[in-house]
Design a protein around this motif. Structure first.
Motif, PDB file in Angstrom:
ATOM      1  N   GLN A   1     -35.720 -17.856 -28.219  1.00  0.00           N
ATOM      2  CA  GLN A   1     -35.729 -18.820 -27.124  1.00  0.00           C
ATOM      3  C   GLN A   1     -34.337 -19.369 -26.810  1.00  0.00           C
ATOM      4  OE1 GLN A   1     -38.786 -19.394 -25.571  1.00  0.00           O
ATOM      5  NE2 GLN A   1     -37.613 -20.392 -23.958  1.00  0.00           N
ATOM      6  N   PRO A   2     -33.518 -19.708 -27.836  1.00  0.00           N
ATOM      7  CA  PRO A   2     -32.170 -20.221 -27.519  1.00  0.00           C
ATOM      8  C   PRO A   2     -31.323 -19.232 -26.726  1.00  0.00           C
ATOM      9  CG  PRO A   2     -32.739 -20.723 -29.784  1.00  0.00           C
ATOM     10  CD  PRO A   2     -33.804 -19.797 -29.276  1.00  0.00           C
ATOM     11  N   LEU A   3     -31.419 -17.923 -27.043  1.00  0.00           N
ATOM     12  CA  LEU A   3     -30.649 -16.927 -26.320  1.00  0.00           C
ATOM     13  C   LEU A   3     -31.096 -16.839 -24.864  1.00  0.00           C
ATOM     14  CD1 LEU A   3     -28.624 -14.625 -26.098  1.00  0.00           C
ATOM     15  CD2 LEU A   3     -30.332 -13.085 -27.106  1.00  0.00           C
ATOM     16  N   VAL A   4     -32.411 -16.878 -24.639  1.00  0.00           N
ATOM     17  CA  VAL A   4     -32.937 -16.826 -23.279  1.00  0.00           C
ATOM     18  C   VAL A   4     -32.530 -18.070 -22.498  1.00  0.00           C
ATOM     19  CG1 VAL A   4     -35.057 -16.843 -21.901  1.00  0.00           C
ATOM     20  CG2 VAL A   4     -34.852 -15.301 -23.857  1.00  0.00           C
ATOM     21  N   GLU A   5     -32.567 -19.219 -23.122  1.00  0.00           N
ATOM     22  CA  GLU A   5     -32.171 -20.460 -22.448  1.00  0.00           C
ATOM     23  C   GLU A   5     -30.683 -20.425 -22.087  1.00  0.00           C
ATOM     24  OE1 GLU A   5     -33.333 -23.566 -25.092  1.00  0.00           O
ATOM     25  OE2 GLU A   5     -35.481 -23.390 -24.612  1.00  0.00           O
ATOM     26  N   ALA A   6     -29.879 -19.872 -22.989  1.00  0.00           N
ATOM     27  CA  ALA A   6     -28.437 -19.769 -22.710  1.00  0.00           C
ATOM     28  C   ALA A   6     -28.182 -18.842 -21.521  1.00  0.00           C
ATOM     29  CB  ALA A   6     -27.698 -19.264 -23.944  1.00  0.00           C
ATOM     30  N   MET A   7     -28.918 -17.720 -21.458  1.00  0.00           N
ATOM     31  CA  MET A   7     -28.772 -16.805 -20.329  1.00  0.00           C
ATOM     32  C   MET A   7     -29.185 -17.479 -19.029  1.00  0.00           C
ATOM     33  SD  MET A   7     -29.810 -12.910 -21.467  1.00  0.00           S
ATOM     34  CE  MET A   7     -31.475 -13.320 -21.976  1.00  0.00           C
ATOM     35  N   SER A   8     -30.346 -18.122 -19.038  1.00  0.00           N
ATOM     36  CA  SER A   8     -30.887 -18.695 -17.803  1.00  0.00           C
ATOM     37  C   SER A   8     -30.016 -19.822 -17.265  1.00  0.00           C
ATOM     38  CB  SER A   8     -32.324 -19.180 -18.020  1.00  0.00           C
ATOM     39  OG  SER A   8     -32.378 -20.211 -18.982  1.00  0.00           O
ATOM     40  N   ARG A   9     -29.290 -20.514 -18.150  1.00  0.00           N
ATOM     41  CA  ARG A   9     -28.401 -21.584 -17.677  1.00  0.00           C
ATOM     42  C   ARG A   9     -27.256 -21.027 -16.849  1.00  0.00           C
ATOM     43  NH1 ARG A   9     -29.410 -24.039 -22.815  1.00  0.00           N
ATOM     44  NH2 ARG A   9     -27.556 -23.026 -23.702  1.00  0.00           N
ATOM     45  N   ARG A  10     -26.897 -19.759 -17.071  1.00  0.00           N
ATOM     46  CA  ARG A  10     -25.819 -19.148 -16.299  1.00  0.00           C
ATOM     47  C   ARG A  10     -26.325 -18.519 -15.007  1.00  0.00           C
ATOM     48  NH1 ARG A  10     -24.189 -17.617 -21.698  1.00  0.00           N
ATOM     49  NH2 ARG A  10     -25.120 -15.551 -21.476  1.00  0.00           N
ATOM     50  N   TRP A  11     -27.636 -18.493 -14.828  1.00  0.00           N
ATOM     51  CA  TRP A  11     -28.240 -17.938 -13.619  1.00  0.00           C
ATOM     52  C   TRP A  11     -28.513 -19.061 -12.629  1.00  0.00           C
ATOM     53  CZ3 TRP A  11     -32.453 -13.834 -15.323  1.00  0.00           C
ATOM     54  CH2 TRP A  11     -31.856 -12.924 -16.208  1.00  0.00           C
ATOM     55  N   VAL A  12     -28.914 -18.679 -11.426  1.00  0.00           N
ATOM     56  CA  VAL A  12     -29.348 -19.644 -10.414  1.00  0.00           C
ATOM     57  C   VAL A  12     -30.854 -19.476 -10.268  1.00  0.00           C
ATOM     58  CG1 VAL A  12     -29.232 -20.299  -7.983  1.00  0.00           C
ATOM     59  CG2 VAL A  12     -27.145 -19.646  -9.210  1.00  0.00           C
ATOM     60  N   ILE A  13     -31.599 -20.411 -10.837  1.00  0.00           N
ATOM     61  CA  ILE A  13     -33.064 -20.356 -10.824  1.00  0.00           C
ATOM     62  C   ILE A  13     -33.566 -21.716 -10.363  1.00  0.00           C
ATOM     63  CG2 ILE A  13     -35.171 -19.967 -12.166  1.00  0.00           C
ATOM     64  CD1 ILE A  13     -33.470 -18.440 -14.208  1.00  0.00           C
ATOM     65  N   GLY A  14     -34.249 -21.745  -9.212  1.00  0.00           N
ATOM     66  CA  GLY A  14     -34.736 -23.038  -8.764  1.00  0.00           C
ATOM     67  C   GLY A  14     -35.231 -23.040  -7.337  1.00  0.00           C
ATOM     68  N   ASP A  15     -35.494 -24.240  -6.834  1.00  0.00           N
ATOM     69  CA  ASP A  15     -35.914 -24.407  -5.442  1.00  0.00           C
ATOM     70  C   ASP A  15     -34.690 -24.243  -4.539  1.00  0.00           C
ATOM     71  OD1 ASP A  15     -34.746 -27.248  -4.692  1.00  0.00           O
ATOM     72  OD2 ASP A  15     -35.620 -27.452  -6.689  1.00  0.00           O
ATOM     73  N   PRO A  16     -34.886 -24.094  -3.228  1.00  0.00           N
ATOM     74  CA  PRO A  16     -33.763 -23.784  -2.333  1.00  0.00           C
ATOM     75  C   PRO A  16     -32.622 -24.790  -2.389  1.00  0.00           C
ATOM     76  CG  PRO A  16     -35.842 -23.412  -1.207  1.00  0.00           C
ATOM     77  CD  PRO A  16     -36.183 -24.060  -2.513  1.00  0.00           C
ATOM     78  N   GLU A  17     -32.932 -26.075  -2.359  1.00  0.00           N
ATOM     79  CA  GLU A  17     -31.868 -27.082  -2.346  1.00  0.00           C
ATOM     80  C   GLU A  17     -31.049 -27.025  -3.629  1.00  0.00           C
ATOM     81  OE1 GLU A  17     -31.293 -31.917  -1.779  1.00  0.00           O
ATOM     82  OE2 GLU A  17     -33.284 -31.009  -1.593  1.00  0.00           O
ATOM     83  N   THR A  18     -31.746 -26.946  -4.769  1.00  0.00           N
ATOM     84  CA  THR A  18     -31.054 -26.878  -6.056  1.00  0.00           C
ATOM     85  C   THR A  18     -30.221 -25.611  -6.158  1.00  0.00           C
ATOM     86  OG1 THR A  18     -32.846 -28.133  -7.115  1.00  0.00           O
ATOM     87  CG2 THR A  18     -31.391 -26.856  -8.555  1.00  0.00           C
ATOM     88  N   ALA A  19     -30.784 -24.488  -5.726  1.00  0.00           N
ATOM     89  CA  ALA A  19     -30.096 -23.201  -5.834  1.00  0.00           C
ATOM     90  C   ALA A  19     -28.850 -23.157  -4.955  1.00  0.00           C
ATOM     91  CB  ALA A  19     -31.051 -22.074  -5.461  1.00  0.00           C
ATOM     92  N   ARG A  20     -28.965 -23.630  -3.721  1.00  0.00           N
ATOM     93  CA  ARG A  20     -27.803 -23.622  -2.829  1.00  0.00           C
ATOM     94  C   ARG A  20     -26.689 -24.517  -3.372  1.00  0.00           C
ATOM     95  NH1 ARG A  20     -31.873 -23.370   1.379  1.00  0.00           N
ATOM     96  NH2 ARG A  20     -31.853 -25.643   1.546  1.00  0.00           N
ATOM     97  N   ALA A  21     -27.075 -25.661  -3.926  1.00  0.00           N
ATOM     98  CA  ALA A  21     -26.075 -26.569  -4.502  1.00  0.00           C
ATOM     99  C   ALA A  21     -25.392 -25.929  -5.705  1.00  0.00           C
ATOM    100  CB  ALA A  21     -26.735 -27.887  -4.904  1.00  0.00           C
ATOM    101  N   ARG A  22     -26.164 -25.238  -6.535  1.00  0.00           N
ATOM    102  CA  ARG A  22     -25.597 -24.601  -7.723  1.00  0.00           C
ATOM    103  C   ARG A  22     -24.629 -23.484  -7.337  1.00  0.00           C
ATOM    104  NH1 ARG A  22     -22.969 -24.784 -12.054  1.00  0.00           N
ATOM    105  NH2 ARG A  22     -23.406 -23.175 -13.619  1.00  0.00           N
ATOM    106  N   ILE A  23     -24.962 -22.702  -6.323  1.00  0.00           N
ATOM    107  CA  ILE A  23     -24.076 -21.631  -5.874  1.00  0.00           C
ATOM    108  C   ILE A  23     -22.773 -22.214  -5.324  1.00  0.00           C
ATOM    109  CG2 ILE A  23     -23.787 -19.914  -4.041  1.00  0.00           C
ATOM    110  CD1 ILE A  23     -26.611 -18.954  -4.650  1.00  0.00           C
ATOM    111  N   ALA A  24     -22.878 -23.314  -4.567  1.00  0.00           N
ATOM    112  CA  ALA A  24     -21.668 -23.972  -4.053  1.00  0.00           C
ATOM    113  C   ALA A  24     -20.810 -24.497  -5.200  1.00  0.00           C
ATOM    114  CB  ALA A  24     -22.057 -25.107  -3.112  1.00  0.00           C
TER     115      ALA A  24
END
Length: 346
Positions: A283-306
């Motif tokens: 689980q820790p490895l998967v959580e570390a990977m997912s933190r580097r990805w953009v996973i979320g609703d549109p507003e959150t995702a667009r903000a993270r990409i910016a």
């Protein structure tokens, strides 16, 4: 924060409910969506002998994708140059450029894009030079660039020099990019004055250091007068963060298998992935990977990409849509990947 330009990276994923034909058709539709929403470019990767990836031959796919779209730049992210003779790559991409002028990118990498056995078959099966091709990577990059140029390159064999061109009358050439997941290609791109992309979507670490090396060591060339780069990132976007997390789970499991040396299989459907789950110790490895990805609703995702674009000083982000599909989805479609692009672009 300014919204960066969006582009798309596609590995042509194959789900458990798909044939290769289904996966290719789904990617053609995804490219049409990218074209429609104004994405700048659409790149396909080179991978071999992987059950979950149908992107084995970028030039063939690029021809299909360019013909299915009207505006977007189409290219490789990338061609693994040591697997191929430089002249073959130069001819393939010069011909694509002739057919679709001003729309072709040639991204080049030096990794095998596969397992050691398949790599051996690629490099030796047709009399290739094997590991020597890796050590000669800088030379091969220069050869490809020279062969695609209208003037060609002079090649000397047995004391006789002959002009060699990828196409007889080139009016334009593809844009050449160097790709990498270490500092090697960053240094080479800087030395040659070429555009460069670090594989942030795959590595997730060392991005800032590689880009700094590239920018600090960059030497202006006839191709480029200043450093040019962008960021790649895995993304799954849905109306809610919970749904985006469900759609991303199959790809997270696939990357976990890759990182831990487990057997690879076709990408699971969401329900199949939820039945398997993630082992507690991993689980820790998967959580570390997912933190580097953009996973979320549109507003959150667009903000993270910016935020990522600002953090790394780029004005373009290449999104790798990793959302899988639910059971019962038409196998020839990938609605969740299309949804990711539409929601990010809206």
């Amino acid at each position: 924060m300014t919204s960066p330009t969006l582009s798309v990276l596609d590995l042509v994923p194959v789900r458990t409910d798909q044939t290769t034909s289904d996966a290719v058709r789904a990617s053609l539709d995804l490219a049409r969506v990218a074209d429609e929403v104004g994405a700048a470019r659409y790149w396909v990767a080179e991978h071999h002998n992987m059950p979950a990836v149908a992107a084995t031959n970028p030039p063939v796919l690029i021809g299909l994708l360019a013909a299915a779209t009207s505006r977007i730049r189409v290219g490789s992210g990338g061609v693994m140059l040591p697997n191929h003779a430089p002249l073959v790559v130069a001819e393939q991409f010069s011909l694509l450029e002739a057919a679709f002028p001003g729309r072709i990118d040639l991204g080049i990498g030096r990794a095998p894009g596969t397992d050691p056995v398949t790599s051996y078959a690629l490099r030796h099966g047709a009399g290739g030079v094997g590991d020597d091709a890796v050590s000669r990577f800088p030379e091969y990059v220069d050869n490809v660039a020279a062969m695609m140029a209208p003037e060609g390159v002079g090649v000397s064999v047995q004391g006789r020099t002959q002009s060699l061109r990828a196409t007889p009358v080139a009016a334009s050439v593809p844009t050449l990019w160097l790709l990498g997941s270490s500092d090697y290609s960053a240094r080479l791109a800087a030395e040659r004055g070429l555009p460069y992309v670090f594989a942030h979507h795959f590595s997730g670490q060392g991005t800032a250091e590689a880009l700094a090396l590239y920018r600090e060591g960059f030497r202006p060339s006839e191709v480029l007068d200043a450093p040019r780069t962008f960021l790649t990132v895995n993304a799954a976007v849905a109306p809610t963060t919970e749904e985006a997390q469900r759609l991303a789970l199959p790809h997270l499991q696939m990357m976990l298998a890759l990182r831990t040396g487990q057997p690879l299989s076709a990408q699971r459907l969401v329900e199949e992935a939820e039945e398997v789950g993630i082992p507690e110790q991993q689980q820790p490895l998967v959580e570390a990977m997912s933190r580097r990805w953009v996973i979320g609703d549109p507003e959150t995702a667009r903000a993270r990409i910016a935020e990522l674009a600002a953090e790394h000083g780029v004005d373009e982000v290449m999104v790798h849509p990793v959302a899988s599909a639910y059971a019962g989805t038409d196998p020839a479609t990938s609605p969740a990947r299309e949804q990711t692009l539409r929601l990010l672009a809206s």
